[in-house]
Design a protein around this motif. Sequence first.
Motif, PDB file in Angstrom:
ATOM      1  N   ILE A  53     -96.889  29.544   2.295  1.00 31.37           N
ATOM      2  CA  ILE A  53     -96.445  28.987   3.581  1.00 31.37           C
ATOM      3  C   ILE A  53     -97.330  27.851   4.074  1.00 31.37           C
ATOM      4  CG2 ILE A  53     -97.758  30.543   5.105  1.00 31.37           C
ATOM      5  CD1 ILE A  53     -95.005  30.694   6.740  1.00 31.37           C
ATOM      6  N   ARG A  54     -98.501  27.702   3.491  1.00 33.45           N
ATOM      7  CA  ARG A  54     -99.438  26.671   3.971  1.00 33.45           C
ATOM      8  C   ARG A  54     -99.053  25.268   3.521  1.00 33.45           C
ATOM      9  NH1 ARG A  54    -104.854  28.934   1.531  1.00 33.45           N
ATOM     10  NH2 ARG A  54    -103.405  29.039  -0.239  1.00 33.45           N
ATOM     11  N   HIS A  55     -98.181  25.172   2.540  1.00 30.75           N
ATOM     12  CA  HIS A  55     -97.875  23.860   1.955  1.00 30.75           C
ATOM     13  C   HIS A  55     -96.456  23.409   2.283  1.00 30.75           C
ATOM     14  CE1 HIS A  55    -101.636  24.384  -0.058  1.00 30.75           C
ATOM     15  NE2 HIS A  55    -101.205  25.392  -0.790  1.00 30.75           N
ATOM     16  N   GLU A  56     -96.269  22.111   2.281  1.00 33.57           N
ATOM     17  CA  GLU A  56     -94.924  21.550   2.487  1.00 33.57           C
ATOM     18  C   GLU A  56     -94.038  21.928   1.297  1.00 33.57           C
ATOM     19  OE1 GLU A  56     -95.798  17.131   0.620  1.00 33.57           O
ATOM     20  OE2 GLU A  56     -96.106  17.470   2.758  1.00 33.57           O
ATOM     21  N   PRO A  57     -92.710  21.797   1.443  1.00 32.16           N
ATOM     22  CA  PRO A  57     -91.810  22.161   0.348  1.00 32.16           C
ATOM     23  C   PRO A  57     -92.169  21.432  -0.950  1.00 32.16           C
ATOM     24  CG  PRO A  57     -90.563  21.751   2.344  1.00 32.16           C
ATOM     25  CD  PRO A  57     -91.974  21.358   2.646  1.00 32.16           C
ATOM     26  N   LYS A  58     -92.256  22.209  -2.033  1.00 25.85           N
ATOM     27  CA  LYS A  58     -92.615  21.662  -3.345  1.00 25.85           C
ATOM     28  C   LYS A  58     -91.363  21.512  -4.203  1.00 25.85           C
ATOM     29  CE  LYS A  58     -97.206  22.071  -2.834  1.00 25.85           C
ATOM     30  NZ  LYS A  58     -98.102  20.923  -2.787  1.00 25.85           N
ATOM     31  N   LEU A  59     -91.340  20.436  -4.985  1.00 24.24           N
ATOM     32  CA  LEU A  59     -90.175  20.128  -5.805  1.00 24.24           C
ATOM     33  C   LEU A  59     -89.841  21.256  -6.776  1.00 24.24           C
ATOM     34  CD1 LEU A  59     -87.975  18.170  -6.729  1.00 24.24           C
ATOM     35  CD2 LEU A  59     -89.657  17.135  -8.279  1.00 24.24           C
ATOM     36  N   LEU A  60     -90.847  21.832  -7.439  1.00 23.78           N
ATOM     37  CA  LEU A  60     -90.576  22.879  -8.427  1.00 23.78           C
ATOM     38  C   LEU A  60     -89.942  24.113  -7.793  1.00 23.78           C
ATOM     39  CD1 LEU A  60     -93.732  22.666 -10.737  1.00 23.78           C
ATOM     40  CD2 LEU A  60     -91.377  22.102 -11.348  1.00 23.78           C
ATOM     41  N   LEU A  91     -86.114  25.492  -8.636  1.00 24.40           N
ATOM     42  CA  LEU A  91     -85.807  26.875  -9.022  1.00 24.40           C
ATOM     43  C   LEU A  91     -84.763  27.474  -8.086  1.00 24.40           C
ATOM     44  CD1 LEU A  91     -86.173  29.477 -10.621  1.00 24.40           C
ATOM     45  CD2 LEU A  91     -88.177  29.998  -9.196  1.00 24.40           C
ATOM     46  N   ILE A  92     -84.947  27.303  -6.794  1.00 25.73           N
ATOM     47  CA  ILE A  92     -84.011  27.868  -5.816  1.00 25.73           C
ATOM     48  C   ILE A  92     -82.617  27.269  -6.011  1.00 25.73           C
ATOM     49  CG2 ILE A  92     -83.465  27.954  -3.340  1.00 25.73           C
ATOM     50  CD1 ILE A  92     -86.585  28.100  -2.896  1.00 25.73           C
ATOM     51  N   ASP A  93     -82.554  25.946  -6.199  1.00 25.98           N
ATOM     52  CA  ASP A  93     -81.252  25.288  -6.415  1.00 25.98           C
ATOM     53  C   ASP A  93     -80.598  25.771  -7.704  1.00 25.98           C
ATOM     54  OD1 ASP A  93     -81.524  23.876  -4.067  1.00 25.98           O
ATOM     55  OD2 ASP A  93     -82.223  22.034  -5.029  1.00 25.98           O
ATOM     56  N   TRP A  94     -81.419  25.951  -8.762  1.00 18.08           N
ATOM     57  CA  TRP A  94     -80.882  26.429 -10.042  1.00 18.08           C
ATOM     58  C   TRP A  94     -80.335  27.845  -9.898  1.00 18.08           C
ATOM     59  CZ3 TRP A  94     -82.194  30.384 -13.500  1.00 18.08           C
ATOM     60  CH2 TRP A  94     -81.592  30.302 -14.764  1.00 18.08           C
ATOM     61  N   LEU A  95     -81.054  28.719  -9.196  1.00 16.22           N
ATOM     62  CA  LEU A  95     -80.573  30.084  -8.972  1.00 16.22           C
ATOM     63  C   LEU A  95     -79.250  30.061  -8.204  1.00 16.22           C
ATOM     64  CD1 LEU A  95     -83.974  31.774  -8.049  1.00 16.22           C
ATOM     65  CD2 LEU A  95     -82.635  32.219 -10.119  1.00 16.22           C
ATOM     66  N   ARG A  96     -79.154  29.183  -7.209  1.00 11.05           N
ATOM     67  CA  ARG A  96     -77.889  29.030  -6.462  1.00 11.05           C
ATOM     68  C   ARG A  96     -76.759  28.625  -7.410  1.00 11.05           C
ATOM     69  NH1 ARG A  96     -80.761  26.096  -2.308  1.00 11.05           N
ATOM     70  NH2 ARG A  96     -80.987  27.409  -0.466  1.00 11.05           N
ATOM     71  N   ASP A  97     -77.034  27.599  -8.231  1.00 13.73           N
ATOM     72  CA  ASP A  97     -76.015  27.078  -9.152  1.00 13.73           C
ATOM     73  C   ASP A  97     -75.556  28.142 -10.142  1.00 13.73           C
ATOM     74  OD1 ASP A  97     -76.135  24.623  -7.924  1.00 13.73           O
ATOM     75  OD2 ASP A  97     -77.425  23.701  -9.446  1.00 13.73           O
ATOM     76  N   GLN A  98     -76.498  28.980 -10.596  1.00 17.40           N
ATOM     77  CA  GLN A  98     -76.189  30.033 -11.564  1.00 17.40           C
ATOM     78  C   GLN A  98     -75.616  31.290 -10.906  1.00 17.40           C
ATOM     79  OE1 GLN A  98     -76.586  29.566 -14.980  1.00 17.40           O
ATOM     80  NE2 GLN A  98     -77.077  27.471 -14.367  1.00 17.40           N
ATOM     81  N   LYS A  99     -75.572  31.242  -9.563  1.00 17.88           N
ATOM     82  CA  LYS A  99     -75.088  32.406  -8.784  1.00 17.88           C
ATOM     83  C   LYS A  99     -75.931  33.664  -9.065  1.00 17.88           C
ATOM     84  CE  LYS A  99     -70.416  30.763  -7.930  1.00 17.88           C
ATOM     85  NZ  LYS A  99     -70.836  29.375  -8.090  1.00 17.88           N
ATOM     86  N   ILE A 100     -77.235  33.453  -9.217  1.00 21.86           N
ATOM     87  CA  ILE A 100     -78.183  34.563  -9.386  1.00 21.86           C
ATOM     88  C   ILE A 100     -78.754  34.885  -8.003  1.00 21.86           C
ATOM     89  CG2 ILE A 100     -80.382  35.273 -10.428  1.00 21.86           C
ATOM     90  CD1 ILE A 100     -79.731  33.269 -12.730  1.00 21.86           C
ATOM     91  N   PRO A 101     -78.613  36.119  -7.540  1.00 23.54           N
ATOM     92  CA  PRO A 101     -79.135  36.467  -6.208  1.00 23.54           C
ATOM     93  C   PRO A 101     -80.649  36.243  -6.135  1.00 23.54           C
ATOM     94  CG  PRO A 101     -77.704  38.210  -7.050  1.00 23.54           C
ATOM     95  CD  PRO A 101     -77.949  37.264  -8.190  1.00 23.54           C
ATOM     96  N   PHE A 102     -81.094  35.738  -4.997  1.00 25.96           N
ATOM     97  CA  PHE A 102     -82.531  35.492  -4.838  1.00 25.96           C
ATOM     98  C   PHE A 102     -82.961  35.756  -3.396  1.00 25.96           C
ATOM     99  CE2 PHE A 102     -80.530  31.470  -3.744  1.00 25.96           C
ATOM    100  CZ  PHE A 102     -81.242  31.047  -2.631  1.00 25.96           C
ATOM    101  N   LEU A 103     -84.248  35.964  -3.246  1.00 26.58           N
ATOM    102  CA  LEU A 103     -84.880  36.122  -1.942  1.00 26.58           C
ATOM    103  C   LEU A 103     -86.182  35.336  -1.992  1.00 26.58           C
ATOM    104  CD1 LEU A 103     -85.047  37.719   0.836  1.00 26.58           C
ATOM    105  CD2 LEU A 103     -86.466  39.363  -0.415  1.00 26.58           C
ATOM    106  N   VAL A 104     -86.452  34.545  -0.966  1.00 25.54           N
ATOM    107  CA  VAL A 104     -87.688  33.765  -0.920  1.00 25.54           C
ATOM    108  C   VAL A 104     -88.692  34.488  -0.036  1.00 25.54           C
ATOM    109  CG1 VAL A 104     -88.715  31.536  -0.320  1.00 25.54           C
ATOM    110  CG2 VAL A 104     -86.412  31.622  -1.311  1.00 25.54           C
ATOM    111  N   VAL A 105     -89.936  34.551  -0.484  1.00 30.71           N
ATOM    112  CA  VAL A 105     -91.007  35.153   0.301  1.00 30.71           C
ATOM    113  C   VAL A 105     -92.052  34.081   0.594  1.00 30.71           C
ATOM    114  CG1 VAL A 105     -92.836  36.894   0.373  1.00 30.71           C
ATOM    115  CG2 VAL A 105     -90.639  37.443  -0.684  1.00 30.71           C
ATOM    116  N   TYR A 106     -92.280  33.816   1.884  1.00 33.01           N
ATOM    117  CA  TYR A 106     -93.362  32.916   2.294  1.00 33.01           C
ATOM    118  C   TYR A 106     -94.619  33.768   2.442  1.00 33.01           C
ATOM    119  CZ  TYR A 106     -89.575  29.672   3.616  1.00 33.01           C
ATOM    120  OH  TYR A 106     -88.463  28.855   3.614  1.00 33.01           O
ATOM    121  N   THR A 107     -95.560  33.560   1.541  1.00 27.75           N
ATOM    122  CA  THR A 107     -96.743  34.404   1.531  1.00 27.75           C
ATOM    123  C   THR A 107     -97.960  33.674   2.100  1.00 27.75           C
ATOM    124  OG1 THR A 107     -97.973  35.968   0.153  1.00 27.75           O
ATOM    125  CG2 THR A 107     -97.498  33.816  -0.818  1.00 27.75           C
ATOM    126  N   LYS A 108     -99.069  34.414   2.222  1.00 30.68           N
ATOM    127  CA  LYS A 108    -100.338  33.920   2.779  1.00 30.68           C
ATOM    128  C   LYS A 108    -100.198  33.579   4.265  1.00 30.68           C
ATOM    129  CE  LYS A 108    -101.963  32.457  -1.749  1.00 30.68           C
ATOM    130  NZ  LYS A 108    -102.756  31.562  -2.559  1.00 30.68           N
TER     131      LYS A 108
END
Length: 197
Positions: free
Chosen positions: A115-122, A126-143
Amino acid sequence: MDFSDIEFLLSVHNLKQLPEEDFPEIAFAGRSNVGKSSLLNTLLARKKMVKISARPGKTQGLNFFQIGDDVRFVDLPGYGYAKVPQGMQNAWQALITSYLEERKCLKCVVVIVDIRHEPKLLDSQLIDWLRDQKIPFLVVYTKIDKVSGSALGKNARQLDIGHHLQENQRVLFSALNGRGRDKLIEALTTFLDKGPL
């Protein structure tokens, strides 16, 4: 989920080593040194179940953990670490991609973001690829213990916008004090409850 009975199952380095698909699986992904091992240890209520290393790129296979008779957690190699040889990065990428695309018992991919850093391309890729593949995902903002109250909300909103997320698609988490652990368990249980393998 029964965290009283946890065991390390195996480390997979090619698809032929994958265990039978007889349990639902939840995979954990994140940039190298994002705190993935610390998150897993806090989630499992174990101090040293998942080895923590100061050296990025330590996890080199898909590490499977059996959680009671409920589920398997899969610790994926961290991505985005330049000092790992390119050939090894490519091999990891191929293994991870094949696993995520082909594993029918995969219920969710937990994407861990600092959570300390601005959005990173990688992370976005990954998130966009999971969306495209219709793979369920959950994002965790840690630290989240490392930022102040006002910065916490601001940083979370910035990451939500950068990764095109709704508030219900992510969880705020601290491996240091366990904040967010119950909410994460609740969210993961929801994914497990969604239909058969």
